[in-house]
Design a protein around this motif. Sequence first.
Motif, PDB file in Angstrom:
ATOM      1  N   VAL A  45       0.833  -1.200   0.000  1.00  0.00           N
ATOM      2  CA  VAL A  45       0.000   0.000   0.000  1.00  0.00           C
ATOM      3  C   VAL A  45       0.871   1.255   0.000  1.00  0.00           C
ATOM      4  O   VAL A  45       0.621   2.215  -0.745  1.00  0.00           O
ATOM      5  N   PHE A  46       1.909   1.267   0.820  1.00  0.00           N
ATOM      6  CA  PHE A  46       2.796   2.421   0.875  1.00  0.00           C
ATOM      7  C   PHE A  46       3.500   2.647  -0.465  1.00  0.00           C
ATOM      8  O   PHE A  46       3.649   3.784  -0.920  1.00  0.00           O
ATOM      9  N   ALA A  47       3.961   1.564  -1.101  1.00  0.00           N
ATOM     10  CA  ALA A  47       4.637   1.698  -2.393  1.00  0.00           C
ATOM     11  C   ALA A  47       3.695   2.258  -3.452  1.00  0.00           C
ATOM     12  O   ALA A  47       4.072   3.125  -4.254  1.00  0.00           O
ATOM     13  N   ALA A  48       2.453   1.771  -3.468  1.00  0.00           N
ATOM     14  CA  ALA A  48       1.466   2.288  -4.420  1.00  0.00           C
ATOM     15  C   ALA A  48       1.144   3.746  -4.122  1.00  0.00           C
ATOM     16  O   ALA A  48       0.976   4.568  -5.037  1.00  0.00           O
ATOM     17  N   ALA A  49       1.064   4.095  -2.839  1.00  0.00           N
ATOM     18  CA  ALA A  49       0.764   5.474  -2.453  1.00  0.00           C
ATOM     19  C   ALA A  49       1.863   6.428  -2.900  1.00  0.00           C
ATOM     20  O   ALA A  49       1.592   7.592  -3.246  1.00  0.00           O
ATOM     21  N   VAL A  50       3.107   5.959  -2.901  1.00  0.00           N
ATOM     22  CA  VAL A  50       4.214   6.795  -3.378  1.00  0.00           C
ATOM     23  C   VAL A  50       4.021   7.127  -4.857  1.00  0.00           C
ATOM     24  O   VAL A  50       4.244   8.267  -5.288  1.00  0.00           O
TER      25      VAL A  50
END
Length: 415
Positions: A45-50
């Motif tokens: 989720v964090f990688a996609a949010a970046v």
Amino acid sequence: MTGVLSRYPEPGEDPTHSAREDRGLRTLATALGSSRNSLNALRLVFAAAVIVSHAWVLGGYGPEPALYGIKLGGASVMGFFAISGYLITLSAQRSRTVRDFVLARLTRIYPALFISALVVGFIAAPIGGMITRGHYSLEGSLLFVGFAVTLLIGVIGAPLIGTTLLGNPDSGNWNGPLWTLTWEVLCYVMVALVVFSLRHARGGGRYQRIATVFLFIVATGGTAAKILAGGFENDPREFALPLAATFLAGSILAQYRDHVPVGPVPALLAAGATWASVASQVANALAPLPLAYLVLQLGAFRLVARVGSRYDISYGVYIYGWPAQQLLAAAHVPGFVPPLAYAAMALAVVWPLAFLSCVCVEQPAQRWRRAWSQRGSGTARAAEAHQLAGLGHGDLAQSESNSGALDKQAQRSAG
């Protein structure tokens, strides 16, 4: 950003059972000590949010929306560092030697990083040059690969690869998030120094906790001083202090994992403290500890524990997201779609790349590392057996006595 992804040890390798669990209270040690947690899902989720966060700057849509000045990408990278701080501390504590720890970290970060640097320098950049009609530089590609693998990008920035991004809103950087890996690795070194230098001291566990808290206070104090002196400039390196503070916050929670409660009420309290910190004028100084606690609380929930349990593609999404967005920007895609659609297209492009990185690069590297470690363990056991075989009964009894004394010393040090 990783940075932040960085690569981390697999969650779920520590089946610690604490006294609090016996009383019906879940702790971080027990909740994150099995494979049934959601840390991999959070990292994805964090990688996609970046990628979503970068859509505004790379697509030329104008300023990115922010909440109290905190952007989605920055908050996501801090989440990465919180998870990393927790897991890297556990990795250091479990590693038998410094070599084992270093090998585990190198095989997590470098194989995929090296391949991604080659892909950017010798595939993406030439394609970008053809699309934009810019000039491709072989020397620039070689410099880019060298800066990436030596982690110099986080210190002096990324070199240009000719004018292959000619006309893009950001025409000078083929992989912006790589700067966070520099600071993440420095955090690895910091935690390793604390753990390994104090491991064999009497009461070493207590001194490890004291040292980690001290470093956290220094990083937090430095962040607060920077804010009071006028704030952070528009330079990613300025963000290194709050990232280090967040990493150390995760490390503190790892040091006290047997005593930190997990559950709906602690999660709500952590969310409230995080919100209050973000709403303050010194969010980067106050948010690291409650944010790290909130992230690990969310990771303790098991609803999406299967996401990433077999194929953890978060690192690949992180290191290939920016180049994919740059190629789409070179093809003028942002001129026809809104920011979220542009981000969704980038995610669709990067997903198979991240999967290939996981299956063809990251997992084979981990298998090699485990085989190497097992060979080392087998050699050590064989040497020990050979030594014991040459002892007489009296010597063997003395050896067992010494071993028992060492075990008791290790137990005291763990406290």
